[in-house]
Design a protein around this motif. Structure first.
Motif, short mmCIF file in Angstrom:
data_model
loop_
_atom_site.label_atom_id
_atom_site.label_comp_id
_atom_site.label_asym_id
_atom_site.label_seq_id
_atom_site.Cartn_x
_atom_site.Cartn_y
_atom_site.Cartn_z
N UNK A 153 0.99 -1.12 0.11
CA UNK A 153 0.15 0.09 -0.05
C UNK A 153 0.96 1.26 -0.04
N UNK A 154 0.81 2.22 -0.99
CA UNK A 154 1.46 3.14 -1.16
C UNK A 154 0.47 4.50 -1.64
N UNK A 155 0.50 5.44 -0.24
CA UNK A 155 -0.28 6.45 -0.38
C UNK A 155 -1.71 6.29 -0.56
N UNK A 156 -2.29 5.12 0.17
CA UNK A 156 -3.48 5.02 0.05
C UNK A 156 -3.98 4.04 -1.44
N UNK A 191 -7.56 3.42 -3.76
CA UNK A 191 -7.27 3.37 -5.00
C UNK A 191 -6.79 2.03 -5.30
N UNK A 192 -6.73 1.22 -6.30
CA UNK A 192 -6.07 -0.06 -6.59
C UNK A 192 -5.70 -0.10 -7.82
N UNK A 193 -4.57 -0.80 -7.81
CA UNK A 193 -3.49 -0.86 -9.19
C UNK A 193 -3.26 -2.27 -9.26
N UNK A 194 -3.27 -3.01 -10.15
CA UNK A 194 -3.11 -4.41 -10.23
C UNK A 194 -2.89 -4.93 -11.87
N UNK A 195 -2.33 -5.93 -11.96
CA UNK A 195 -1.72 -6.65 -13.37
C UNK A 195 -2.80 -7.61 -13.59
N UNK A 196 -3.38 -7.51 -14.78
CA UNK A 196 -3.95 -8.62 -15.55
C UNK A 196 -3.72 -9.12 -16.79
N UNK A 197 -3.42 -10.28 -17.49
CA UNK A 197 -2.96 -10.66 -18.75
C UNK A 197 -3.91 -10.15 -19.95
N UNK A 228 -7.96 1.31 -10.43
CA UNK A 228 -9.58 1.37 -9.80
C UNK A 228 -9.27 2.54 -8.91
N UNK A 229 -10.35 3.51 -9.24
CA UNK A 229 -10.61 4.53 -8.29
C UNK A 229 -11.87 4.03 -7.37
N UNK A 230 -11.77 4.08 -5.96
CA UNK A 230 -12.88 3.52 -5.15
C UNK A 230 -13.79 4.81 -4.80
#
Length: 162
Positions: free
Chosen positions: A108-111, A145-151, A125-127
């Motif tokens: 988790x980096x700055x929320x 906020x969520x940042x992730x990887x998907x193929x 994603x912005x929640x």
């Protein structure tokens, strides 16, 4: 809407396969080059355990993929973690590559909850309301906020925008 699954391991899977294929060659070389029976036996056991662990990791990455159902986005990494985010809490979804300097798979980096594969993410994603995320020994955090990887970032974005 039924469950849709999204892989995230396409970047790391080739490396795991290479090591899985090379492991029997390594075992053969050890058998040919090491003269002491006891050492060959120990190295054979370690080589077989290594091959089993690699095969298990490949299976886990395939079995536990990200998924979207009627109510939740479920983000996973093998059996290491699973986060369920209500679809109602997602305000916006965007696609775009970002690089992360952190060596951790999750942080988790700055929320912002960051779930990387090979130090990269490609969906953000912005929640609309903070979500409580438990990182185990690293503590619980509220994220917006969520940042992730998907193929398949295009498919993920389409699934989340419905």
């Amino acid at each position: 809407m039924g469950d849709r699954s999204f892989g995230y391991s396409a970047q790391v899977r080739p490396f795991l396969w290479v090591f899985l294929v090379v492991t029997p060659l390594e075992i053969l070389l050890v058998e040919l080059l090491v003269p002491w029976y006891w050492l060959r036996a120990v190295l054979l056991v370690l080589g077989l355990l290594s091959a089993l662990l690699l095969a298990w990791q490949l299976w886990m990455l395939h079995r536990f993929e990200h998924s979207v159902d009627a109510e939740h986005l479920c983000l996973r990494y093998a059996r290491e973690f699973e986060y369920r985010i209500p679809l109602a809490a997602i305000e916006t979804v965007t696609q775009g590559m970002t690089s992360q300097a952190d060596n951790k798979t999750r942080s988790v980096v700055d929320g912002t909850l960051v779930l990387t594969i090979s130090h990269s993410t490609n969906v953000s994603l912005l929640l609309n309301e903070p979500q409580r995320i438990d990182l185990g020994r690293r503590g619980a955090h509220d994220v917006t906020k969520v940042q992730f990887w998907t193929d398949d970032p295009d498919g993920m974005v389409r699934a989340l925008r419905k």
